[in-house]
Design a protein around this motif. Structure first.
Motif, PDB file in Angstrom:
ATOM      1  N   GLU A  85     -16.723  13.829  14.928  1.00 47.15           N
ATOM      2  CA  GLU A  85     -16.994  13.130  16.179  1.00 47.15           C
ATOM      3  C   GLU A  85     -16.338  13.832  17.366  1.00 47.15           C
ATOM      4  OE1 GLU A  85     -17.479   8.484  14.798  1.00 47.15           O
ATOM      5  OE2 GLU A  85     -15.457   9.353  14.860  1.00 47.15           O
ATOM      6  N   LYS A  86     -15.137  14.354  17.158  1.00 48.60           N
ATOM      7  CA  LYS A  86     -14.450  15.100  18.233  1.00 48.60           C
ATOM      8  C   LYS A  86     -15.250  16.341  18.606  1.00 48.60           C
ATOM      9  CE  LYS A  86      -9.810  13.619  16.933  1.00 48.60           C
ATOM     10  NZ  LYS A  86      -8.507  14.049  16.382  1.00 48.60           N
ATOM     11  N   GLU A  87     -15.752  17.062  17.615  1.00 55.46           N
ATOM     12  CA  GLU A  87     -16.562  18.256  17.876  1.00 55.46           C
ATOM     13  C   GLU A  87     -17.867  17.883  18.577  1.00 55.46           C
ATOM     14  OE1 GLU A  87     -17.092  20.440  14.217  1.00 55.46           O
ATOM     15  OE2 GLU A  87     -14.915  20.597  13.917  1.00 55.46           O
ATOM     16  N   GLN A  88     -18.464  16.793  18.147  1.00 54.94           N
ATOM     17  CA  GLN A  88     -19.706  16.322  18.756  1.00 54.94           C
ATOM     18  C   GLN A  88     -19.457  15.920  20.211  1.00 54.94           C
ATOM     19  OE1 GLN A  88     -21.391  12.749  16.998  1.00 54.94           O
ATOM     20  NE2 GLN A  88     -23.452  13.596  17.225  1.00 54.94           N
ATOM     21  N   PHE A  89     -18.374  15.229  20.455  1.00 53.99           N
ATOM     22  CA  PHE A  89     -18.017  14.817  21.810  1.00 53.99           C
ATOM     23  C   PHE A  89     -17.814  16.041  22.710  1.00 53.99           C
ATOM     24  CE2 PHE A  89     -14.583  13.432  24.817  1.00 53.99           C
ATOM     25  CZ  PHE A  89     -15.362  12.584  25.581  1.00 53.99           C
ATOM     26  N   GLU A  90     -17.109  17.036  22.218  1.00 55.56           N
ATOM     27  CA  GLU A  90     -16.907  18.267  22.987  1.00 55.56           C
ATOM     28  C   GLU A  90     -18.239  18.955  23.263  1.00 55.56           C
ATOM     29  OE1 GLU A  90     -14.409  22.461  22.873  1.00 55.56           O
ATOM     30  OE2 GLU A  90     -14.112  21.008  21.283  1.00 55.56           O
ATOM     31  N   ASP A  91     -19.115  18.954  22.281  1.00 52.33           N
ATOM     32  CA  ASP A  91     -20.444  19.545  22.473  1.00 52.33           C
ATOM     33  C   ASP A  91     -21.213  18.800  23.560  1.00 52.33           C
ATOM     34  OD1 ASP A  91     -22.663  21.329  21.758  1.00 52.33           O
ATOM     35  OD2 ASP A  91     -23.599  19.496  20.984  1.00 52.33           O
ATOM     36  N   PHE A  92     -21.140  17.475  23.547  1.00 57.84           N
ATOM     37  CA  PHE A  92     -21.815  16.679  24.580  1.00 57.84           C
ATOM     38  C   PHE A  92     -21.280  17.025  25.965  1.00 57.84           C
ATOM     39  CE2 PHE A  92     -22.573  12.985  21.401  1.00 57.84           C
ATOM     40  CZ  PHE A  92     -23.702  13.618  20.905  1.00 57.84           C
ATOM     41  N   LEU A  93     -19.966  17.117  26.079  1.00 49.63           N
ATOM     42  CA  LEU A  93     -19.372  17.453  27.381  1.00 49.63           C
ATOM     43  C   LEU A  93     -19.802  18.838  27.846  1.00 49.63           C
ATOM     44  CD1 LEU A  93     -15.748  16.056  26.911  1.00 49.63           C
ATOM     45  CD2 LEU A  93     -17.599  15.062  28.277  1.00 49.63           C
ATOM     46  N   ASN A  94     -19.826  19.795  26.931  1.00 50.73           N
ATOM     47  CA  ASN A  94     -20.264  21.150  27.282  1.00 50.73           C
ATOM     48  C   ASN A  94     -21.722  21.173  27.715  1.00 50.73           C
ATOM     49  OD1 ASN A  94     -17.773  22.369  26.781  1.00 50.73           O
ATOM     50  ND2 ASN A  94     -18.253  22.766  24.650  1.00 50.73           N
ATOM     51  N   ARG A  95     -22.544  20.415  27.024  1.00 47.75           N
ATOM     52  CA  ARG A  95     -23.963  20.348  27.394  1.00 47.75           C
ATOM     53  C   ARG A  95     -24.138  19.682  28.756  1.00 47.75           C
ATOM     54  NH1 ARG A  95     -26.312  17.829  22.110  1.00 47.75           N
ATOM     55  NH2 ARG A  95     -28.020  17.252  23.484  1.00 47.75           N
ATOM     56  N   MET A  96     -23.372  18.636  29.028  1.00 47.98           N
ATOM     57  CA  MET A  96     -23.442  17.978  30.333  1.00 47.98           C
ATOM     58  C   MET A  96     -23.051  18.955  31.438  1.00 47.98           C
ATOM     59  SD  MET A  96     -21.833  14.270  29.285  1.00 47.98           S
ATOM     60  CE  MET A  96     -21.594  13.746  30.968  1.00 47.98           C
ATOM     61  N   TYR A  97     -21.987  19.718  31.195  1.00 43.33           N
ATOM     62  CA  TYR A  97     -21.548  20.712  32.177  1.00 43.33           C
ATOM     63  C   TYR A  97     -22.656  21.735  32.434  1.00 43.33           C
ATOM     64  CZ  TYR A  97     -18.864  24.389  34.444  1.00 43.33           C
ATOM     65  OH  TYR A  97     -18.424  25.344  35.332  1.00 43.33           O
ATOM     66  N   LYS A  98     -23.262  22.211  31.361  1.00 47.17           N
ATOM     67  CA  LYS A  98     -24.348  23.179  31.504  1.00 47.17           C
ATOM     68  C   LYS A  98     -25.512  22.583  32.274  1.00 47.17           C
ATOM     69  CE  LYS A  98     -27.423  26.272  29.080  1.00 47.17           C
ATOM     70  NZ  LYS A  98     -27.992  26.680  27.803  1.00 47.17           N
ATOM     71  N   ASN A  99     -25.870  21.332  31.986  1.00 47.21           N
ATOM     72  CA  ASN A  99     -26.959  20.666  32.701  1.00 47.21           C
ATOM     73  C   ASN A  99     -26.673  20.559  34.195  1.00 47.21           C
ATOM     74  OD1 ASN A  99     -28.342  20.296  30.311  1.00 47.21           O
ATOM     75  ND2 ASN A  99     -27.708  18.175  30.065  1.00 47.21           N
ATOM     76  N   LEU A 100     -25.429  20.307  34.532  1.00 47.81           N
ATOM     77  CA  LEU A 100     -25.056  20.119  35.942  1.00 47.81           C
ATOM     78  C   LEU A 100     -24.877  21.420  36.705  1.00 47.81           C
ATOM     79  CD1 LEU A 100     -22.502  17.213  35.442  1.00 47.81           C
ATOM     80  CD2 LEU A 100     -24.760  17.041  36.525  1.00 47.81           C
ATOM     81  N   THR A 101     -24.480  22.486  35.991  1.00 45.59           N
ATOM     82  CA  THR A 101     -24.118  23.732  36.679  1.00 45.59           C
ATOM     83  C   THR A 101     -24.976  24.938  36.304  1.00 45.59           C
ATOM     84  OG1 THR A 101     -22.538  24.409  34.978  1.00 45.59           O
ATOM     85  CG2 THR A 101     -21.695  22.997  36.771  1.00 45.59           C
ATOM     86  N   ASN A 102     -25.746  24.840  35.237  1.00 45.99           N
ATOM     87  CA  ASN A 102     -26.480  25.989  34.703  1.00 45.99           C
ATOM     88  C   ASN A 102     -25.543  27.079  34.223  1.00 45.99           C
ATOM     89  OD1 ASN A 102     -29.161  25.369  34.540  1.00 45.99           O
ATOM     90  ND2 ASN A 102     -29.666  26.140  36.577  1.00 45.99           N
ATOM     91  N   LYS A 103     -24.329  26.709  33.833  1.00 51.66           N
ATOM     92  CA  LYS A 103     -23.340  27.674  33.358  1.00 51.66           C
ATOM     93  C   LYS A 103     -22.811  27.234  32.003  1.00 51.66           C
ATOM     94  CE  LYS A 103     -21.777  28.671  38.031  1.00 51.66           C
ATOM     95  NZ  LYS A 103     -20.640  28.568  38.950  1.00 51.66           N
ATOM     96  N   GLU A 104     -22.491  28.214  31.173  1.00 55.01           N
ATOM     97  CA  GLU A 104     -21.867  27.952  29.876  1.00 55.01           C
ATOM     98  C   GLU A 104     -20.354  27.955  30.050  1.00 55.01           C
ATOM     99  OE1 GLU A 104     -23.340  27.515  26.846  1.00 55.01           O
ATOM    100  OE2 GLU A 104     -25.398  27.889  27.478  1.00 55.01           O
ATOM    101  N   LEU A 105     -19.686  27.132  29.283  1.00 53.21           N
ATOM    102  CA  LEU A 105     -18.217  27.156  29.280  1.00 53.21           C
ATOM    103  C   LEU A 105     -17.710  28.199  28.323  1.00 53.21           C
ATOM    104  CD1 LEU A 105     -17.130  23.409  29.459  1.00 53.21           C
ATOM    105  CD2 LEU A 105     -16.818  25.170  31.156  1.00 53.21           C
TER     106      LEU A 105
END
Length: 105
Positions: A85-105
């Motif tokens: 769940e922690k890994e999934q949560f981090e993945d969700f946050l990374n995807r949200m960031y990418k959606n908002l910025t068009n950038k990968e973390l």
């Protein structure tokens, strides 16, 4: 502060790029941190229009306390989460960031 702790003599633009925020925002933050004696700002001898920024010992101590606090809050927040769940949560946050910025973390 974390960036400054690793990158001595860095420039304001380096911090702005790394944090993905405007230089004007970083400038205000730098002013506040300098007033609190958490960093020093010197004119770059190679470029008189730029500053070299360095974290002070007080800044390092404050950063260490802040990092410990962040870890404590993270541990409390994710207390009953499984590793998956922690890994999934981090993945969700990374995807949200990418959606908002068009950038990968």
């Amino acid at each position: 502060m974390r960036y400054l702790n690793v990158h001595q003599d860095c420039k304001l633009k380096n911090i702005a790029d790394e944090c993905d925020i405007e230089s004007a925002t970083v400038s205000k933050m730098i002013d506040n941190l300098e007033k609190k004696e958490m960093l020093t700002r010197k004119i770059n001898p190679k470029n008189k229009r730029a500053y070299q920024l360095n974290i002070t010992e007080y800044g390092k101590e404050s950063l260490k306390k802040w990092n410990a606090h962040c870890i404590e809050i993270e541990n409390i927040s994710l207390k009953d989460f499984s590793e998956e769940e922690k890994e999934q949560f981090e993945d969700f946050l990374n995807r949200m960031y990418k959606n908002l910025t068009n950038k990968e973390l």
